[in-house]
Design an enzyme around this catalytic site. Structure first.
Site, mmCIF file in Angstrom:
data_model
loop_
_atom_site.group_PDB
_atom_site.id
_atom_site.type_symbol
_atom_site.label_atom_id
_atom_site.label_comp_id
_atom_site.label_asym_id
_atom_site.label_seq_id
_atom_site.Cartn_x
_atom_site.Cartn_y
_atom_site.Cartn_z
ATOM 1 N N CYS A 196 38.024 37.941 27.989
ATOM 2 C CA CYS A 196 38.741 38.903 28.842
ATOM 3 C C CYS A 196 40.254 38.718 28.750
ATOM 4 O O CYS A 196 40.784 37.638 29.024
ATOM 5 C CB CYS A 196 38.273 38.741 30.291
ATOM 6 S SG CYS A 196 39.363 39.448 31.523
ATOM 7 N N GLY A 197 40.959 39.795 28.347
ATOM 8 C CA GLY A 197 42.420 39.721 28.209
ATOM 9 C C GLY A 197 43.124 39.431 29.519
ATOM 10 O O GLY A 197 44.076 38.645 29.562
ATOM 11 N N HIS A 198 42.684 40.061 30.614
ATOM 12 C CA HIS A 198 43.298 39.816 31.923
ATOM 13 C C HIS A 198 43.105 38.358 32.345
ATOM 14 O O HIS A 198 43.989 37.752 32.954
ATOM 15 C CB HIS A 198 42.679 40.741 32.974
ATOM 16 C CG HIS A 198 43.000 42.185 32.767
ATOM 17 N ND1 HIS A 198 44.288 42.680 32.844
ATOM 18 C CD2 HIS A 198 42.206 43.250 32.482
ATOM 19 C CE1 HIS A 198 44.268 43.982 32.614
ATOM 20 N NE2 HIS A 198 43.029 44.352 32.375
ATOM 21 N N CYS A 199 41.947 37.792 32.007
ATOM 22 C CA CYS A 199 41.672 36.384 32.331
ATOM 23 C C CYS A 199 42.612 35.458 31.554
ATOM 24 O O CYS A 199 43.126 34.469 32.092
ATOM 25 C CB CYS A 199 40.226 36.039 32.003
ATOM 26 S SG CYS A 199 39.002 37.071 32.846
#
Length: 492
Positions: free
Chosen positions: A50-53
């Protein structure tokens, strides 16, 4: 000497390693037992891909380093929903990444709705532990509380129970995630302040200046609402430090001065420019909100004003008026130029900045292309019912919609209906249109352009035609109100 270097190197390495280790990682096998060991814990449910993670991870680790040393401590935990923590994530109804939740003594307490950067996480979570207002029991406590403040704090001085104290504690609980509160009934503190039933807002040491008092005393009623208005009005002062986690506090008309704001590494240089802003802000007190902000923290916002990010010695200035129109100070920053800019903002004599692509020289195809500079003509003043698609060039759903949207426009080219599209990433979108995802579609009746309706129907041509046939101001020439063709057309 080598041994000294070795020891120092090990210490530095240990500190760096400990920073990562301050974030605890639990899985299905130990989550319930381990989370119960912590009075307060923030849990990040994540997926490695996950990029946001990935963007949150370093901020989360930095916050953990601070919070684990808090009194009382706050544990920051992570759970991998794709591997060892699948069942735990399912049990906690995790449906997106990252999901953050607060646990108290092993039990789910509430969803985390705070900032996603380190300082904001720390501030939010510190407010979740201990009393809403800290009790000060000595002069040393009082002085330490004020000295450690990074922004304004509110202190109540109460010799005995009173209506004001009750209102104060009620407000402290309401604002505990935003403002630090403390109170005291200690005689020496009351004598030092000269109050027996009062409330004072103290500005942090780093924000003290000669243009406004170091503290402001409350003189209103013993009502929580009045006390809240007092704190809100005075909290940021004449030119507050605007950050990503408090930017909504600063209301229009607003003038923001962007530069290398850094109260940790360069407090003297930071205040050098802020003092010049304060000098101007004092003249417009009560008429314009002023703020200073770190250029590095607001690069996206600067781009929205057409200001490219660049390290420069001089601040850059941008503003929004009461109608949320944007303005940019084109001249080099100076006290006189800032003063003139603020005056013209109030007078309404500045030319608004509009982020816009060039107006198309010719319209190709049946879908009308709008840009910010011609939006009024193409959409608002076209004297037609209008369907508008706000899209992004990179958006997969927008690309999928394009053929149907083109076909729709071709079918309706002889109707009193305009089919319009605008690239919302390259052009300003103004109220009342609210675009938060792509594609976003609005239906704007010709006699009610100020009250457009968000279109949430199907994305096939027939779906659009049925909707438009029903909602059109005047019945369509080719379709009845139910969307049925009035005539049969034979294609050769």
């Amino acid at each position: 000497m080598y041994l000294l270097y070795l020891v120092c190197g090990l210490l530095i390495s240990s500190c760096a390693w400990a920073r990562e280790e301050d974030v605890l990682e639990f899985g299905d096998s130990d989550f319930d037992a381990k989370i119960a060991e912590h009075e307060t814990a923030l849990v990040m449910f994540y997926a490695p891909w996950c990029g946001h993670c990935k963007r949150l991870k370093p901020e989360y680790a930095k916050a953990a380093e601070d919070l684990i040393r808090n009194d009382p401590p706050v544990a920051l935990v992570k759970v991998d929903c794709t591997e060892a923590g699948k069942d735990t994530c399912s049990k906690n109804s995790v449906s997106g990444y990252p999901t953050l939740k607060i646990f108290r003594n092993g039990e789910y307490s509430q969803d985390y709705n705070g900032p996603r950067e380190a300082a904001g996480i720390v501030k939010y979570m510190k407010a979740q532990v201990g009393p809403a207002s800290r009790e000060l029991k000595s002069i040393a406590d009082f002085e330490k509380f004020l000295a450690q403040a990074k922004e304004s704090v509110v202190v109540g001085f109460f010799e005995k129970e009173s209506d004001l104290k009750a209102a104060f504690l009620q407000l402290a609980n309401k604002l505990r995630e935003k403002v630090q509160f403390a109170h005291s009934s200690f005689k020496d503190i009351l004598n030092k302040q000269g109050l027996t039933d009062g409330v004072v807002l103290f500005r942090s040491a780093q924000l003290k200046n000669k243009f406004e008092p170091e503290s402001v005393s409350y003189s209103g009623t013993a009502e929580t609402a009045d006390l809240n208005d007092f704190v809100t009005k005075n909290f940021h002062g004449l030119a507050g430090l605007r950050k990503s986690d408090n930017q909504r506090d600063f209301k229009n008309p607003l003038v923001v001065v962007y530069y290398d704001v850094d109260y940790v590494k360069n407090p003297k240089g930071t205040n050098y420019w802020r003092n010049r802003v304060l000098k101007v802000a004092k003249e417009f007190e009560g008429k314009i909100t002023f703020a200073v902000a770190a250029t590095s923290e607001f690069t996206h916002e600067l781009n929205e004003f057409g200001i490219e990010f660049a390290h420069t010695d001089k601040p850059r200035v941008a503003a929004r008026d009461a109608d949320d129109k944007k303005y940019v100070l084109r001249e080099e920053f100076s006290v006189d130029n800032l003063q003139n800019f603020a005056s013209e903002l109030l007078e309404g004599s500045l030319e608004p900045y509009i982020k816009s692509e060039p107006i198309p020289e010719a319209q190709e195809g049946s879908v009308i292309v709008a840009v910010a500079k011609n939006f009024e003509d193409v959409v608002i003043n076209n004297d037609k019912d209008t369907l508008i698609e706000f899209y992004a060039p990179w958006c997969g759903h927008c690309k999928k919609l394009a053929p149907a949207y083109d076909e729709l426009a071709e079918k309706l080219k002889d109707e009193e209906v305009a089919i319009v599209k605008i690239d919302a990433t390259a052009n300003d979108v103004s109220a009342p249109f609210d675009v938060r995802g792509f594609p976003t579609l609005y239906w704007a009746p010709k006699n009610a352009k100020n009250k457009p309706v968000k279109y949430d129907g199907g994305r096939e041509v027939d779906d659009f035609i049925k909707y438009i046939a029903k909602e059109a101001t005047n019945e369509l020439k080719g379709w009845d109100r139910d969307g049925n063709p009035k005539t049969t057309k034979t294609e050769l």
